[in-house]
Write a protein that holds these residues in place. Structure first.
Motif, short mmCIF file in Angstrom:
data_model
loop_
_atom_site.label_atom_id
_atom_site.label_comp_id
_atom_site.label_asym_id
_atom_site.label_seq_id
_atom_site.Cartn_x
_atom_site.Cartn_y
_atom_site.Cartn_z
N GLU A 304 0.85 -1.19 0.00
CA GLU A 304 0.00 0.00 0.00
C GLU A 304 0.88 1.24 0.00
O GLU A 304 1.91 1.29 0.68
CB GLU A 304 -0.92 0.00 1.22
CG GLU A 304 -1.93 1.15 1.21
CD GLU A 304 -2.99 1.00 2.28
OE1 GLU A 304 -3.38 2.02 2.86
OE2 GLU A 304 -3.42 -0.15 2.54
N LEU A 305 0.46 2.25 -0.78
CA LEU A 305 1.18 3.52 -0.87
C LEU A 305 0.33 4.62 -0.24
O LEU A 305 -0.82 4.81 -0.62
CB LEU A 305 1.49 3.86 -2.32
CG LEU A 305 2.18 5.22 -2.58
CD1 LEU A 305 3.58 5.23 -1.98
CD2 LEU A 305 2.23 5.52 -4.07
N VAL A 306 0.91 5.32 0.72
CA VAL A 306 0.25 6.46 1.36
C VAL A 306 0.95 7.74 0.92
O VAL A 306 2.17 7.85 1.05
CB VAL A 306 0.28 6.33 2.90
CG1 VAL A 306 -0.32 7.56 3.56
CG2 VAL A 306 -0.44 5.07 3.35
N GLU A 307 0.19 8.69 0.39
CA GLU A 307 0.76 9.95 -0.09
C GLU A 307 0.11 11.12 0.65
O GLU A 307 -1.12 11.23 0.69
CB GLU A 307 0.55 10.11 -1.59
CG GLU A 307 1.27 9.05 -2.43
CD GLU A 307 1.15 9.31 -3.92
OE1 GLU A 307 1.87 10.19 -4.41
OE2 GLU A 307 0.32 8.64 -4.56
N VAL A 308 0.94 11.97 1.21
CA VAL A 308 0.45 13.16 1.92
C VAL A 308 1.34 14.35 1.59
O VAL A 308 2.46 14.20 1.08
CB VAL A 308 0.43 12.95 3.45
CG1 VAL A 308 -0.58 11.90 3.85
CG2 VAL A 308 1.82 12.58 3.97
N GLN A 309 0.83 15.52 1.91
CA GLN A 309 1.60 16.76 1.85
C GLN A 309 1.59 17.36 3.24
O GLN A 309 0.52 17.56 3.83
CB GLN A 309 1.00 17.73 0.82
CG GLN A 309 1.03 17.19 -0.60
CD GLN A 309 0.28 18.09 -1.57
OE1 GLN A 309 -0.75 18.66 -1.23
NE2 GLN A 309 0.78 18.21 -2.77
N ILE A 310 2.77 17.65 3.77
CA ILE A 310 2.90 18.12 5.14
C ILE A 310 3.50 19.52 5.15
O ILE A 310 4.41 19.81 4.36
CB ILE A 310 3.79 17.16 5.97
CG1 ILE A 310 3.24 15.72 5.89
CG2 ILE A 310 3.87 17.60 7.42
CD1 ILE A 310 4.08 14.70 6.63
N ILE A 311 2.99 20.35 6.05
CA ILE A 311 3.49 21.73 6.12
C ILE A 311 4.97 21.74 6.51
O ILE A 311 5.45 20.83 7.17
CB ILE A 311 2.66 22.58 7.11
CG1 ILE A 311 2.57 21.91 8.48
CG2 ILE A 311 1.28 22.82 6.56
CD1 ILE A 311 3.57 22.36 9.46
N ARG A 312 5.64 22.79 6.07
CA ARG A 312 7.09 22.90 6.30
C ARG A 312 7.33 23.64 7.62
O ARG A 312 7.38 24.86 7.69
CB ARG A 312 7.72 23.66 5.13
CG ARG A 312 9.22 23.71 5.17
CD ARG A 312 9.76 24.34 3.89
NE ARG A 312 11.20 24.45 3.92
CZ ARG A 312 11.94 24.89 2.89
NH1 ARG A 312 11.34 25.24 1.78
NH2 ARG A 312 13.25 24.97 3.00
N ASP A 313 7.48 22.85 8.68
CA ASP A 313 7.74 23.39 10.01
C ASP A 313 8.64 22.41 10.73
O ASP A 313 8.28 21.24 10.90
CB ASP A 313 6.43 23.59 10.77
CG ASP A 313 6.64 24.19 12.15
OD1 ASP A 313 7.07 23.45 13.05
OD2 ASP A 313 6.37 25.40 12.31
#
Length: 347
Positions: A304-313
């Motif tokens: 399974e592939l999980v793709e997210v975008q996370i804030i740059r902090d």
């Protein structure tokens, strides 16, 4: 799919009322979303100006009323930023209320303080607070049981021990975590983002979503002010600004709260997060970090592939990434226990 997004020109030109012109006995209106995306009004009475609540910073004590407010039990978490108008001029944003209180009373952050969050301060925000003294009242006990009217962090795609770990990590920022949801934009829909509209400050988007819902206070061109208090109090930030949908406002003995969903439609960037609120700019988008996590369960031959975008902090990123990785592993393996894992990563 066509999504039409409008920004109200009228709301961007809203006049403000200086704090020294506000006094007890005034009547006004507050604006917020109780359900869906429609902005509704509710009556507000000005009780007094409370002086020096935080190092020469004054707050406005108000009492809300109306059928909607009585129905939900008073000020709800998620109403942070709900603008209050007197004589068609904005005076500030609902920001604080008392836990276990009557629920109808709130403290409003004056609009002058919030305007100071914008890159170019308005004339009003540069005025000295020293003159805001007429009809003021100082009360050292006013802060007892006082709480920010901020909504919990709404999380979708996480459960079990990963969610428990996220709750612990976010408690350092005084943020409560509850299961939430995310919605796709409605086909052929059109929404006007204006004072009183629900918005989401998003930390993670994609297969997993982490966000907090609040209310727009003021719009000037593409600049936006919201919340009336800090979110993480990180100063200069780079958070995602998204649309939000309020599923319902839930009555609660301690404090009602808005149960909302982030709409998968980015509006822009939240770039300032301080005690007077958050500010951002629409149509400009933050630098975010794409993260892909692929889990291979050799025992069951499942991938399974999980793709997210996370804030740059630098502080939030580590916690968010490890919690999301844990959720990914638990979801694919579908068990918790001893085992052997081979881990590869690239940056």
């Amino acid at each position: 799919m066509i999504v039409l997004l409008f920004f109200s020109a009228k709301s961007s030109a809203a006049e403000i009322m200086d704090l020294d012109k506000i006094h007890s006995g005034m009547e006004g209106s507050g604006y917020t979303v109780f359900q869906g995306t429609e902005v509704e009004s509710f009556p507000v009475d000005i009780i007094n100006i409370l002086e020096n609540q935080s190092l020469n910073q004054d707050l406005i004590l108000v009492k809300t009323s109306g059928e909607k407010m009585k129905e939900i039990g008073g000020i709800a978490a998620g109403m942070s930023g709900s603008p209050v108008y007197v004589d068609d001029k904005v005076i500030g944003a609902i920001a604080y209320s008392w836990e276990n209180g009557s629920g109808l009373y709130a403290l409003v952050t004056p609009i002058e303080r919030m305007l100071g969050l914008l890159p170019e301060k308005s004339t009003a925000s540069e005025q000295s607070t020293s003159k805001f003294k007429n009809n003021t009242k100082s009360n050292s006990d006013i802060s007892k049981n006082l709480a920010k009217v901020n909504a919990p962090l709404m999380v979708s795609g996480m459960s079990g021990r990963a969610l428990d770990r996220l709750k612990k990590d976010m408690s350092d920022f005084d943020l409560r975590v509850i299961p939430g949801g995310e919605q796709k934009p409605r086909s052929q829909s059109s929404r006007k983002i204006k004072p009183g509209s629900a918005i989401a400050v998003q930390l993670v988007k994609g297969d997993i979503s982490v966000s907090s819902i609040g209310t727009v206070t003021y719009i000037k061109g593409d600049e936006i002010l919201a919340f009336g208090h800090s979110f993480t109090n990180r100063g200069e930030v780079n958070f995602l600004l998204s649309e939000a949908y309020i599923n319902a406002t839930i009555p609660n003995d301690k404090q009602p709260f808005k149960l909302g969903s982030t709409i998968d439609k980015s509006l822009g960037t939240i770039n300032n997060d301080r005690s007077a609120g958050v500010s951002g700019i629409m149509r400009e988008y933050p630098e975010i970090i794409p993260v892909k996590i692929q889990i291979n369960d050799k025992t069951r031959n499942k991938t399974e592939l999980v793709e997210v975008q996370i804030i740059r902090d630098e502080r939030l990123f580590t916690s968010l990434t490890t919690d999301i990785a844990l959720q990914s592993i638990d979801s694919v393996l579908d068990r918790i226990g001893k085992g052997t894992a081979e881990v590869e990563f690239s940056i």
